[in-house]
Design an enzyme around this catalytic site. Structure first.
Site, PDB file in Angstrom:
ATOM      1  N   ASP A  66      -5.071  13.913  -8.049  1.00 22.50           N
ATOM      2  CA  ASP A  66      -4.271  13.796  -6.827  1.00 22.50           C
ATOM      3  C   ASP A  66      -5.224  13.751  -5.649  1.00 22.50           C
ATOM      4  OD1 ASP A  66      -1.642  13.531  -5.752  1.00 22.50           O
ATOM      5  OD2 ASP A  66      -1.877  15.512  -4.849  1.00 22.50           O
ATOM      6  N   PHE A 141      -9.083   0.775  -1.116  1.00 22.39           N
ATOM      7  CA  PHE A 141      -7.623   0.726  -0.985  1.00 22.39           C
ATOM      8  C   PHE A 141      -7.190   1.760   0.038  1.00 22.39           C
ATOM      9  CE2 PHE A 141      -6.214   4.604  -3.244  1.00 22.39           C
ATOM     10  CZ  PHE A 141      -7.383   4.965  -3.902  1.00 22.39           C
TER      11      PHE A 141
END
Ligand code: IMP
Length: 191
Positions: A66, A141
């Protein structure tokens, strides 16, 4: 070392593979991850790893990850919500930081890896930097077009995937994972 990565984010798979070129990393064969409802990165990464565990061979190491960006001028936001707080997170971050003097930020990447016997390894990597006001660059990204790491003059999207493979929060976390598995003698085998 062979591992299964519990993610739906293809960029993360590419980054794990570039950061750990000696590992054979495949995606967990599922697309239906439960919602990220944890109150910490560790809880969300563990949720992904536990879900991945259910869809992976019993002798595989399963890696849950995460990550997020924390802006100091937004009291650490969006943090855990980085993937969900807007359709265009970059546009929202630029908007929220408009007129804010403190542009410092950091990326966080937390990994929870679960081994064949259910043993758990937790590691973290961070990357300090600042959010700039104009997008630049085509690689990476997410927030990479507006994030300039400390000591650099270009955005992560300009610095590129090869730079990320050695220097990013994710690269740092993956190196810590490899070192932890090496120390525990678990870095052989797996599927
Ligand atoms: P999650 O880990 O799936 O919750 O997603 C984390 C979110 O944080 C991503 O969708 C991006 O918006 C952001 N993020 C995490 N790592 C990076 C990175 O390496 N570059 C840019 N954005 C990132």
């Amino acid at each position: 070392m062979r591992a299964r990565l519990a993610t739906g984010n293809r960029h993360k798979l590419d980054e794990f593979r570039r950061a750990l070129p000696d590992w054979e990393i495949e995606l967990v064969e599922t697309t239906s991850y439960p919602p990220e409802t944890g109150s910490t990165y560790v809880a969300n990464a563990r949720g992904k790893a536990e879900h991945g565990r259910l869809h992976s061979p019993g002798d595989a190491w399963v890696v849950g990850e995460d990550s997020g960006i924390e802006a100091m001028g937004l009291k650490g936001g969006p943090g855990l919500e980085s993937a969900r707080w807007a359709a265009d997170g970059v546009a929202r971050l630029l908007e929220e930081l408009d007129g804010v003097g403190d542009r410092r930020a950091r990326y966080v990447c937390t990994i929870v890896a679960i081994g064949p016997e259910g043993q758990e390894v937790v590691v973290e990597g961070t990357l300090e930097g600042a959010v700039v006001s104009e997008r630049s660059g085509n690689e990476g990204f997410g927030y990479d077009p507006i994030f300039v790491p400390e000591g650099e003059t270009h955005t992560v999207a300009d610095l590129g995937d090869a730079w990320k493979a050695s220097n990013s929060h994710r690269a740092r976390a993956t190196r810590a994972l490899a070192a932890a598995l090496q120390r525990s003698g678990s870095s052989r085998g797996g599927r």
